[in-house]
Design a protein around this motif. Structure first.
Motif, PDB file in Angstrom:
ATOM      1  N   TRP A 118     -24.913  37.676 -25.518  1.00  5.34           N
ATOM      2  CA  TRP A 118     -25.019  36.638 -25.917  1.00  5.34           C
ATOM      3  C   TRP A 118     -24.858  36.529 -28.136  1.00  5.34           C
ATOM      4  O   TRP A 118     -24.068  36.718 -28.526  1.00  5.34           O
ATOM      5  N   GLU A 119     -25.409  38.141 -28.025  1.00  4.52           N
ATOM      6  CA  GLU A 119     -25.736  38.622 -30.057  1.00  4.52           C
ATOM      7  C   GLU A 119     -24.008  38.532 -29.746  1.00  4.52           C
ATOM      8  O   GLU A 119     -23.549  39.014 -30.751  1.00  4.52           O
ATOM      9  N   PHE A 159     -12.933  27.452 -19.652  1.00  2.46           N
ATOM     10  CA  PHE A 159     -13.249  25.834 -19.611  1.00  2.46           C
ATOM     11  C   PHE A 159     -14.843  25.427 -18.817  1.00  2.46           C
ATOM     12  O   PHE A 159     -15.069  26.830 -17.893  1.00  2.46           O
ATOM     13  N   PHE A 160     -15.775  25.545 -19.514  1.00  2.00           N
ATOM     14  CA  PHE A 160     -17.004  25.149 -18.658  1.00  2.00           C
ATOM     15  C   PHE A 160     -17.282  23.158 -18.610  1.00  2.00           C
ATOM     16  O   PHE A 160     -18.032  22.696 -18.292  1.00  2.00           O
ATOM     17  N   SER A 161     -16.791  22.816 -19.615  1.00  2.00           N
ATOM     18  CA  SER A 161     -16.586  21.004 -19.449  1.00  2.00           C
ATOM     19  C   SER A 161     -15.329  20.279 -18.722  1.00  2.00           C
ATOM     20  O   SER A 161     -14.470  21.019 -18.490  1.00  2.00           O
ATOM     21  N   SER A 162     -15.787  19.354 -19.107  1.00  2.00           N
ATOM     22  CA  SER A 162     -14.723  17.884 -17.633  1.00  2.00           C
ATOM     23  C   SER A 162     -13.311  17.201 -19.132  1.00  2.00           C
ATOM     24  O   SER A 162     -12.096  16.755 -18.954  1.00  2.00           O
ATOM     25  N   GLU A 163     -14.068  17.228 -19.949  1.00  2.00           N
ATOM     26  CA  GLU A 163     -13.577  16.954 -21.475  1.00  2.00           C
ATOM     27  C   GLU A 163     -12.891  17.245 -22.837  1.00  2.00           C
ATOM     28  O   GLU A 163     -14.090  17.844 -22.707  1.00  2.00           O
ATOM     29  N   LEU A 164     -12.296  17.412 -23.228  1.00  2.00           N
ATOM     30  CA  LEU A 164     -12.075  17.679 -23.931  1.00  2.00           C
ATOM     31  C   LEU A 164     -13.333  18.157 -25.407  1.00  2.00           C
ATOM     32  O   LEU A 164     -13.322  19.120 -25.519  1.00  2.00           O
ATOM     33  N   ALA A 165     -13.625  17.096 -26.037  1.00  2.00           N
ATOM     34  CA  ALA A 165     -14.433  16.913 -27.112  1.00  2.00           C
ATOM     35  C   ALA A 165     -15.602  18.002 -26.782  1.00  2.00           C
ATOM     36  O   ALA A 165     -16.015  19.184 -26.962  1.00  2.00           O
ATOM     37  N   GLY A 166     -16.161  17.629 -25.030  1.00  2.00           N
ATOM     38  CA  GLY A 166     -17.427  18.256 -24.640  1.00  2.00           C
ATOM     39  C   GLY A 166     -16.552  19.873 -24.463  1.00  2.00           C
ATOM     40  O   GLY A 166     -18.144  20.528 -24.497  1.00  2.00           O
ATOM     41  N   GLU A 167     -16.076  20.163 -24.017  1.00  2.00           N
ATOM     42  CA  GLU A 167     -15.906  21.870 -23.931  1.00  2.00           C
ATOM     43  C   GLU A 167     -14.980  22.450 -25.486  1.00  2.00           C
ATOM     44  O   GLU A 167     -15.794  23.622 -26.250  1.00  2.00           O
ATOM     45  N   ASN A 180     -24.915  25.287 -26.850  1.00  2.00           N
ATOM     46  CA  ASN A 180     -25.010  26.977 -25.876  1.00  2.00           C
ATOM     47  C   ASN A 180     -25.616  27.229 -26.643  1.00  2.00           C
ATOM     48  O   ASN A 180     -26.700  28.083 -26.519  1.00  2.00           O
ATOM     49  N   TYR A 181     -26.019  27.991 -28.057  1.00  2.00           N
ATOM     50  CA  TYR A 181     -26.345  28.306 -28.914  1.00  2.00           C
ATOM     51  C   TYR A 181     -27.226  28.020 -29.831  1.00  2.00           C
ATOM     52  O   TYR A 181     -28.593  28.128 -30.046  1.00  2.00           O
ATOM     53  N   ALA A 194      -8.614  25.965 -25.758  1.00  2.00           N
ATOM     54  CA  ALA A 194      -9.626  27.214 -25.664  1.00  2.00           C
ATOM     55  C   ALA A 194     -10.362  27.857 -27.529  1.00  2.00           C
ATOM     56  O   ALA A 194     -10.996  27.905 -27.798  1.00  2.00           O
ATOM     57  N   ILE A 195      -8.918  27.422 -28.469  1.00  2.00           N
ATOM     58  CA  ILE A 195      -9.131  27.839 -29.049  1.00  2.00           C
ATOM     59  C   ILE A 195      -9.412  27.338 -30.228  1.00  2.00           C
ATOM     60  O   ILE A 195     -10.071  27.950 -30.729  1.00  2.00           O
ATOM     61  N   ALA A 196      -9.589  25.788 -30.829  1.00  2.00           N
ATOM     62  CA  ALA A 196     -10.783  25.015 -30.673  1.00  2.00           C
ATOM     63  C   ALA A 196     -12.678  25.712 -30.533  1.00  2.00           C
ATOM     64  O   ALA A 196     -13.048  25.088 -31.113  1.00  2.00           O
ATOM     65  N   SER A 197     -12.329  25.189 -29.435  1.00  2.00           N
ATOM     66  CA  SER A 197     -13.907  26.219 -29.581  1.00  2.00           C
ATOM     67  C   SER A 197     -14.398  27.134 -29.770  1.00  2.00           C
ATOM     68  O   SER A 197     -16.192  26.908 -29.849  1.00  2.00           O
TER      69      SER A 197
END
Length: 463
Positions: free
Chosen positions: A77-78, A94-102, A109-110, A150-153
């Motif tokens: 995580w560091e 990916f961890f979320s089902s919709e874009l904004a949540g992803e 998470n942090y 993915a780049i946005a996240s």
């Protein structure tokens, strides 16, 4: 910012890896790792983001330091706070089902505040031009849209270092231009960029240096000016796409008059109320390469899947050799290689994959050996398909298609070439044309999927 000192890594139970990598990337610098598929580009990125050897087991020696910190002494995580990663296959992160949540997930998470999460999420979605998809489910996005998500996240977390592995693999021209602008802005803001890429024209004006890898080692270093001064023949000989925009490989010569092996008549597709395409009538001549192009989300993959019998059209007909062909017939006659080729492999070795559901004879063995050599995969014949690079996986998928084409048939192939380097792009489609014209074969394409219990143990004999 990034310092690798005599770093070497060899994957567990594999000969693949990198040796004696020493490189230094300054803060705010953009360095591009380039070279043939399988040269070690991705492995170097995995050393920088800590995935090798923490996630990918293997033997590591040397040191990797990020912002002065030895990452072998940092927790995962560091490292994640220092290095943001964008992988070849965006679905894998990916961890979320919709874009904004992803896009929001890394910030959540942090443990960032709700207000900061919203601000960063909105800014990242806007920066990557995804606002019109903000409420869309990620599993219905096109391949290029998934890549931008993915780049946005990663963008939302604002790490000091961005590591991108073939980020344009599934982007159209407009998406690539948007990505280039985003990376240019990141660089201007002082972020450090490490990019593994064999398409280099879009990086001119962004990259400070290009490191050319060969056989797991850094073989040469170029400035953008150096690359532009190299003769085009030398660039192609290195397995790189041209750094000059608008350059492409010459098309193969074919007969002027070729009968149409595949046709569509009034083909339409709707998903719910959305029209994907309407009244499409196409003709695909035998022995020719037909490119289906268009922006991300235009319907290219949907059309390909319908042609292959893997999805249903809303209206219209598909004809093979002038006769209407039901989906079951098309699945036998047309071989489909998807963007994610790893989902098409079922066996434990490259040679076994090629020989799947094949009667092992001297003729089939000789042909398998010939194909593996022709596609540059013979030295990987005992390797597990999952250990191959993205470009090598695509070559294996195409080789399986060629090997499975029935003798004298009109079998067609739908093949993506996004991850192949230039010298590895030319042989596969030239081979596909010549082999599907007149090569013997033991089984039709989709018989490979019917009964895995009939796998032969003949791969060890491909010597």
């Amino acid at each position: 910012m990034i310092e690798l000192t005599r770093a070497s890594f060899q994957y567990e139970n594999s000969d693949r890896g990198v040796q004696d990598i020493s490189l230094s990337v300054k803060g705010g610098e953009c360095v591009v790792l380039t070279g043939l598929s399988g040269c070690g580009k991705t492995t170097v990125t995995r050393l920088v983001n800590g995935l090798a050897p923490s996630y990918y087991p293997g033997a590591f020696s040397g040191s990797v330091r990020i912002d002065g910190k030895d990452i072998s002494r940092l927790s995962t995580w560091e490292i994640g706070r220092l290095v943001g990663s964008v992988f070849q296959d965006p679905k894998s992160q990916f961890f979320s089902s919709e874009l904004a949540g992803e896009v929001a997930f890394p910030c959540e998470n942090y443990g960032l505040s709700t207000r900061e999460i919203r601000e960063r999420t909105d800014a990242a979605i806007e920066a990557l031009h995804l606002s019109h998809l903000k409420d869309r489910a990620v599993d219905v996005l096109s391949s290029g849209e998934k890549q931008r998500a993915a780049i946005a996240s990663v963008y939302a977390m604002k790490p000091k270092v961005f590591v991108c592995d073939e980020p344009t693999a599934n982007l159209d021209a407009a998406g690539t231009r948007q990505l280039a602008q985003t990376l240019r802005q990141l660089k201007e803001q002082g972020f450090t960029l490490l990019i593994a890429e064999h398409r280099i024209d879009w990086l001119m004006g962004i990259a400070d240096r290009f490191l050319y890898l060969r056989d797991g080692r850094i073989a040469a270093e170029y400035t953008p000016k150096d690359l532009l001064l190299l003769p085009e023949a030398d660039i192609l000989g290195m397995g790189l796409r041209s750094p000059r925009k608008g350059m492409s490989l010459p098309a193969p010569s074919v007969l002027d008059e070729s009968p149409a092996v595949l046709k569509t008549a009034g083909l339409s597709k709707r998903i719910c109320k959305e029209v994907i395409f309407d009244d499409v009538s196409l003709s695909f001549p035998k022995g020719r390469v037909t490119a289906i192009t268009g922006q991300n989300g235009a319907g290219k993959t949907t059309l390909a899947q319908i042609l292959c019998g893997l999805a249903r059209q809303t209206r219209g007909h598909i004809l093979i050799d002038g006769k209407k062909a039901r989906a079951a017939v098309r699945r036998r006659e047309i071989y489909y290689c998807g963007n994610d080729t790893s989902t098409q492999f079922f066996t434990a070795s490259v040679a076994e994959e090629l020989l799947l559901n094949t009667e092992l004879t001297e003729e089939s063995k000789d042909r398998a050996i010939h194909l593996l050599k022709e596609f540059g995969l013979y030295e990987y014949r005992d390797a597990h398909p999952s250990t191959l690079s993205g470009g090598q996986k695509q070559r294996l998928a195409i080789a399986c298609a060629v090997f499975s084409a029935p003798a004298g048939s009109s079998t067609a192939m739908v093949v993506p070439l996004s991850e192949l380097s230039s010298t590895q792009t030319e042989p596969p489609w030239r081979s596909a044309i010549s082999h599907t014209r007149e090569s013997p074969s033991p089984a039709p394409p989709y018989s490979r999927l019917r009964d895995l219990s009939t796998r032969k143990k003949g791969w060890k004999m491909l010597r």
